[in-house]
Design a protein around this motif. Structure first.
Motif, PDB file in Angstrom:
ATOM      1  N   ASP A 290     -31.971  37.452   4.699  1.00 47.88           N
ATOM      2  CA  ASP A 290     -33.090  38.377   4.449  1.00 47.88           C
ATOM      3  C   ASP A 290     -32.851  39.156   3.153  1.00 47.88           C
ATOM      4  OD1 ASP A 290     -34.334  37.610   6.753  1.00 47.88           O
ATOM      5  OD2 ASP A 290     -33.708  39.351   7.921  1.00 47.88           O
TER       6      ASP A 290
ATOM      7  N   GLU B 260     -28.312  35.569   9.205  1.00 51.81           N
ATOM      8  CA  GLU B 260     -29.747  35.842   9.144  1.00 51.81           C
ATOM      9  C   GLU B 260     -30.057  37.108   8.328  1.00 51.81           C
ATOM     10  OE1 GLU B 260     -31.694  34.994  12.858  1.00 51.81           O
ATOM     11  OE2 GLU B 260     -33.276  36.422  12.317  1.00 51.81           O
ATOM     12  N   LYS B 261     -29.297  38.165   8.593  1.00 49.53           N
ATOM     13  CA  LYS B 261     -29.539  39.409   7.853  1.00 49.53           C
ATOM     14  C   LYS B 261     -29.194  39.263   6.372  1.00 49.53           C
ATOM     15  CE  LYS B 261     -29.285  43.766   9.407  1.00 49.53           C
ATOM     16  NZ  LYS B 261     -28.672  44.994   9.940  1.00 49.53           N
TER      17      LYS B 261
ATOM     18  N   ARG C  78     -33.121  36.748   0.098  1.00 51.57           N
ATOM     19  CA  ARG C  78     -34.502  36.347  -0.192  1.00 51.57           C
ATOM     20  C   ARG C  78     -35.322  37.509  -0.719  1.00 51.57           C
ATOM     21  NH1 ARG C  78     -34.822  33.845   5.102  1.00 51.57           N
ATOM     22  NH2 ARG C  78     -34.265  31.653   5.012  1.00 51.57           N
ATOM     23  N   SER C  79     -34.941  38.712  -0.371  1.00 53.46           N
ATOM     24  CA  SER C  79     -35.730  39.879  -0.779  1.00 53.46           C
ATOM     25  C   SER C  79     -35.468  40.290  -2.224  1.00 53.46           C
ATOM     26  CB  SER C  79     -35.413  41.072   0.135  1.00 53.46           C
ATOM     27  OG  SER C  79     -34.170  41.668  -0.223  1.00 53.46           O
TER      28      SER C  79
ATOM     29  N   THR D  27     -34.039  46.359  -2.386  1.00 52.45           N
ATOM     30  CA  THR D  27     -34.607  45.681  -1.213  1.00 52.45           C
ATOM     31  C   THR D  27     -33.506  45.021  -0.389  1.00 52.45           C
ATOM     32  OG1 THR D  27     -35.161  43.824  -2.655  1.00 52.45           O
ATOM     33  CG2 THR D  27     -36.930  45.317  -2.086  1.00 52.45           C
ATOM     34  N   CYS D  28     -32.397  44.676  -1.026  1.00 49.41           N
ATOM     35  CA  CYS D  28     -31.264  44.142  -0.260  1.00 49.41           C
ATOM     36  C   CYS D  28     -30.725  45.206   0.691  1.00 49.41           C
ATOM     37  CB  CYS D  28     -30.156  43.674  -1.201  1.00 49.41           C
ATOM     38  SG  CYS D  28     -29.545  44.935  -2.336  1.00 49.41           S
TER      39      CYS D  28
ATOM     40  N   ALA E 151     -32.977  45.529   3.609  1.00 51.68           N
ATOM     41  CA  ALA E 151     -32.890  44.374   4.514  1.00 51.68           C
ATOM     42  C   ALA E 151     -31.579  44.354   5.301  1.00 51.68           C
ATOM     43  CB  ALA E 151     -33.025  43.074   3.719  1.00 51.68           C
ATOM     44  N   ASN E 152     -30.499  44.884   4.707  1.00 49.68           N
ATOM     45  CA  ASN E 152     -29.184  44.741   5.336  1.00 49.68           C
ATOM     46  C   ASN E 152     -28.243  45.845   4.851  1.00 49.68           C
ATOM     47  OD1 ASN E 152     -26.712  43.959   6.330  1.00 49.68           O
ATOM     48  ND2 ASN E 152     -26.723  41.924   5.413  1.00 49.68           N
TER      49      ASN E 152
END
Ligand code: SF4
Length: 83
Positions: A61, A57-58, A64-65, A18-19, A22-23
């Motif tokens: 994300d 921000e990225k 947190r993911s 998921t990381c 997200a990025n």
């Protein structure tokens, strides 16, 4: 420009990716099924990368993911852990 330290405990990564979702500028999955934090430096048992505020921000994300919370971010000015 404020700087932030990303701390990645790779040994506990479960490869959920998921990381990466997200990025993908900074994360990718390697052949061993665990994520790599691109351009990071190995420090003892973890990896570290210094980023600037433009990337925060990225990276937040991604952190947190992570279902197993192996990605942390610290404000280098205050030492406060954001994730
Ligand atoms: S989200 Fe967490 S567990 Fe999943 S690949 Fe990234 S670091 Fe590993």
């Amino acid at each position: 420009m404020k700087k932030y330290k990303v701390i990645y405990e790779r040994k506990n990564c479960i490869g959920a990716a998921t990381c990466v979702a997200a990025n993908d500028d900074r994360w990718r999955l390697l052949d061993d099924g665990k994520a790599e934090l691109k351009d990071s430096v190995k420090k003892d048992a973890h990896f570290e990368l210094i980023i600037e505020e433009t990337e925060l921000e990225k990276m937040m994300d991604a952190a947190r993911s992570c279902p197993v919370n192996v990605i942390h971010i610290e404000d280098m000015e205050t030492g406060k852990r954001l994730v």
